[in-house]
Design a protein around this motif. Structure first.
Motif, PDB file in Angstrom:
ATOM      1  N   HIS A 198       0.907  -1.186  -0.069  1.00 61.28           N
ATOM      2  CA  HIS A 198      -0.219  -0.120  -0.121  1.00 61.28           C
ATOM      3  C   HIS A 198       0.881   1.338   0.035  1.00 61.28           C
ATOM      4  N   LEU A 199       0.726   1.964  -0.899  1.00 57.84           N
ATOM      5  CA  LEU A 199       1.442   3.416  -1.107  1.00 57.84           C
ATOM      6  C   LEU A 199       0.678   4.556  -0.254  1.00 57.84           C
ATOM      7  N   ASN A 200       1.554   5.417   0.321  1.00 54.21           N
ATOM      8  CA  ASN A 200       1.451   6.400   1.305  1.00 54.21           C
ATOM      9  C   ASN A 200       1.849   7.516   0.738  1.00 54.21           C
ATOM     10  N   LYS A 204       5.454  13.485  -0.186  1.00 53.32           N
ATOM     11  CA  LYS A 204       5.225  14.299  -1.148  1.00 53.32           C
ATOM     12  C   LYS A 204       6.168  13.974  -2.401  1.00 53.32           C
ATOM     13  N   GLU A 205       7.307  13.407  -1.898  1.00 60.38           N
ATOM     14  CA  GLU A 205       8.126  12.748  -3.066  1.00 60.38           C
ATOM     15  C   GLU A 205       7.301  11.710  -3.807  1.00 60.38           C
ATOM     16  N   LEU A 206       6.611  10.820  -3.307  1.00 60.30           N
ATOM     17  CA  LEU A 206       5.690   9.811  -3.946  1.00 60.30           C
ATOM     18  C   LEU A 206       4.921  10.552  -5.070  1.00 60.30           C
ATOM     19  N   HIS A 207       4.259  11.546  -4.678  1.00 60.42           N
ATOM     20  CA  HIS A 207       3.481  12.389  -5.555  1.00 60.42           C
ATOM     21  C   HIS A 207       4.171  12.721  -6.892  1.00 60.42           C
ATOM     22  N   GLU A 208       5.372  13.036  -6.640  1.00 59.15           N
ATOM     23  CA  GLU A 208       6.490  13.410  -7.874  1.00 59.15           C
ATOM     24  C   GLU A 208       6.700  12.074  -8.837  1.00 59.15           C
ATOM     25  N   ALA A 209       7.012  11.205  -7.968  1.00 58.11           N
ATOM     26  CA  ALA A 209       7.629  10.058  -8.692  1.00 58.11           C
ATOM     27  C   ALA A 209       6.520   9.348  -9.460  1.00 58.11           C
ATOM     28  N   ASN A 233      -9.351   6.050  -3.472  1.00 61.76           N
ATOM     29  CA  ASN A 233      -8.254   5.610  -2.507  1.00 61.76           C
ATOM     30  C   ASN A 233      -7.051   6.273  -2.542  1.00 61.76           C
ATOM     31  N   VAL A 234      -7.030   7.183  -3.522  1.00 63.78           N
ATOM     32  CA  VAL A 234      -5.588   8.124  -3.613  1.00 63.78           C
ATOM     33  C   VAL A 234      -6.002   9.367  -3.368  1.00 63.78           C
ATOM     34  N   PRO A 235      -5.414  10.019  -2.483  1.00 66.77           N
ATOM     35  CA  PRO A 235      -5.677  11.488  -2.132  1.00 66.77           C
ATOM     36  C   PRO A 235      -6.043  12.381  -3.675  1.00 66.77           C
ATOM     37  N   ALA A 236      -7.124  13.317  -3.327  1.00 64.94           N
ATOM     38  CA  ALA A 236      -7.452  14.180  -4.538  1.00 64.94           C
ATOM     39  C   ALA A 236      -6.346  15.041  -4.757  1.00 64.94           C
ATOM     40  N   GLU A 237      -5.370  15.433  -3.795  1.00 66.29           N
ATOM     41  CA  GLU A 237      -4.304  16.171  -4.073  1.00 66.29           C
ATOM     42  C   GLU A 237      -3.358  15.715  -5.350  1.00 66.29           C
ATOM     43  N   PHE A 238      -3.212  14.450  -4.961  1.00 60.65           N
ATOM     44  CA  PHE A 238      -2.396  13.811  -6.215  1.00 60.65           C
ATOM     45  C   PHE A 238      -3.113  14.060  -7.450  1.00 60.65           C
ATOM     46  N   TRP A 239      -4.192  13.882  -7.777  1.00 62.47           N
ATOM     47  CA  TRP A 239      -5.070  14.111  -9.079  1.00 62.47           C
ATOM     48  C   TRP A 239      -4.907  15.322  -9.579  1.00 62.47           C
TER      49      TRP A 239
END
Length: 477
Positions: A198-200, A204-209, A233-239
């Motif tokens: 499960h990714l967390n 914030k580095e995961l967002h970029e990757a 299940n993924v934060p809206a911020e990422f999208w």
């Protein structure tokens, strides 16, 4: 000597620039399809391609040669289930067993795992072919007027993904500091997806990757969008960060496995899953719900969503087929009527691998299987429905959808009647969504063609209809 070397270097540089220009010119000349747009979605049919199970070979090439067959069905968007390498560690053999629980090497080898347990987001599963084979698939689709979207799994990776060792901070961990599979946030217990980590997104580095992994396919492989697994299940911020970056490269179509309205706002996802209508259709066949419940779903969409929000309509998909049963198990003799509804209601209709060939069994999820290829009943039905969807603006179903008007009948509990309209075009649907004969009246007058049979139908005011179970009309002028 230095002058000669410098001259040679300069000539080589000019040659490389010329080659690059030639490549760019060739790319411009060979591009055969306009960028995907909102207009594309209005009359499109989407096809979910399970490459592993589509053919005995289970390869890109075997699928690519059939793309002209999909064109006959009115398909404009091909959604490819995950095409990436699958992790070996904790690979699923069945719903409960891992391959590590199986000792017999021959038995172990037949379990190929879940396509949603990804070990490398920018590589190709070698079982399906090469990257060149994939590029040929995309090129062939574009030449046939179809767009290609990739299944994207941003919520979790397989256990072999390099991030687990290189970036453990990208993952959820338990009290012992161990990476976990996805857990139910309310109970803390596993959902059973033990083959994935499960990714967390607190990282914030995961967002970029993750954004860069998605950009790779848009920039380098000319794909046209993504279907995003468990998107809510993924934060809206990422999208919110990622989708605009994708659209800077080229227009992309974004389908989410969700019906959450907040993810359809502000130019994020283009289309959601029509789960509620799908479940009601299943329940109508069971006898636990009626047409009134379908009316309620349509009314709810009108209240809770914005006018330009729309959904994918379906009678099956990979999850439904493998875990809940084929459409024939869930919808019985109502399959054809419910299939017609997925085309006539606002939205975009989905065909899942094998439905066009009357697939009437559950496809294996973790091992090799194959669909039938005989054209019997459903291919011609999908062909007719696809032609109508593609050509009649009264069935536009995207951000600028045709109107939907429910028509009151004398038996609204079991009879669904409605009118779709845009500009000067109208299409009517009248259907008996029950297991019993129905006698009723409906406010439709005039002479029409019963689209599916080609027969002329003349209807008078207050005329009584007598419909057999699951009988339906699609009426056009």
């Amino acid at each position: 000597m230095k002058r000669i070397f410098f001259l040679a270097l300069t000539l080589a540089f000019i040659s490389c620039k010329d080659d690059k220009k030639a490549e760019e010119t060739t790319a411009e000349k060979t591009e055969t399809i306009a960028p995907i747009s909102d207009a594309t979605a209005e009359n499109a049919v989407i096809y979910e391609a399970n490459i592993r199970q589509y053919s005995p070979e289970g390869t890109f090439n075997a699928f690519t040669k059939d793309i002209p067959e999909l064109k006959k069905l009115g398909v404009k968007v091909i959604w490819l289930m995950p095409i990436y390498p699958i992790s070996m560690k904790n690979r699923k053999a069945t719903g409960d067993l891992s391959v590590e629980d199986i000792k017999d090497p021959k038995k172990k080898a037949k379990y190929l795992g879940s396509a949603y347990a990804i070990s490398d987001y920018t590589a190709i599963n070698p079982d399906y072919g090469t990257k060149e084979d994939f590029r040929n698939l995309v090129k062939t689709a574009h030449e046939n007027g179809m767009y290609v979207i990739l299944d994207w799994v941003a919520n979790h990776t397989g256990w072999d993904h390099k991030w687990i060792t290189e970036h453990p901070e990208y993952y959820h961990k338990n009290a012992k500091g161990e990476v976990t599979d996805p857990l139910n946030p309310e109970t803390g217990k596993s959902w059973g997806w033990t083959d994935v980590a499960h990714l967390n997104y607190a990282s914030k580095e995961l967002h970029e990757a993750m954004k860069n992994e998605m950009l790779y396919w848009v920039k380098n492989e000319n794909i046209d969008g993504f279907r995003c697994d468990v998107a809510d299940n993924v934060p809206a911020e990422f999208w919110q960060k990622t989708i605009p970056e994708l659209k800077k490269v080229k227009p992309v179509f974004m389908l989410m496995e969700s019906n959450k309205n907040y993810l359809l706002k502000d130019g994020l996802f283009d289309m959601g899953y029509g789960w509620e209508a799908h479940h009601v259709m299943n329940d109508i066949n069971k006898g636990t719900k009626t047409v009134k419940d379908l009316d309620n779903v349509i009314a709810k969409i009108g209240k809770e969503y914005e006018k330009n929000d729309f959904f994918m309509n379906f009678t099956s998909n990979h999850d439904e087929n493998s875990w809940n049963g084929t459409e024939y198990e869930r919808m019985g003799d109502g399959v054809e009527a419910f299939t017609a509804l997925t085309y006539l209601l606002p939205g975009m209709p989905l065909i899942y691998t094998g439905q066009e060939y009357d697939l009437n069994r559950r496809l294996k999820f973790f091992e090799k299987d194959s669909i039938p290829k005989a054209k019997t009943k459903m291919f011609s039905i999908y062909e007719k429905l696809g032609a109508l969807k593609n050509s009649n603006i009264a069935l536009n179903g995207g951000k600028n959808a045709a109107s939907y008007k429910r028509l009151a009948t004398s038996a609204d509990t079991n009879i669904l009647a409605f009118e779709r309209g845009k500009e000067n075009e109208k299409v009517f649907f009248i259907g008996n969504l029950s297991k019993k004969d129905q006698e009723f009246t409906a406010p439709v007058e005039g002479t029409y063609t019963n689209y599916m049979t080609g027969e002329k139908v003349t209807l008078a005011k207050d005329q009584k209809f007598n419909f057999k179970p699951w009988q339906y009309y699609i009426l056009v002028k």
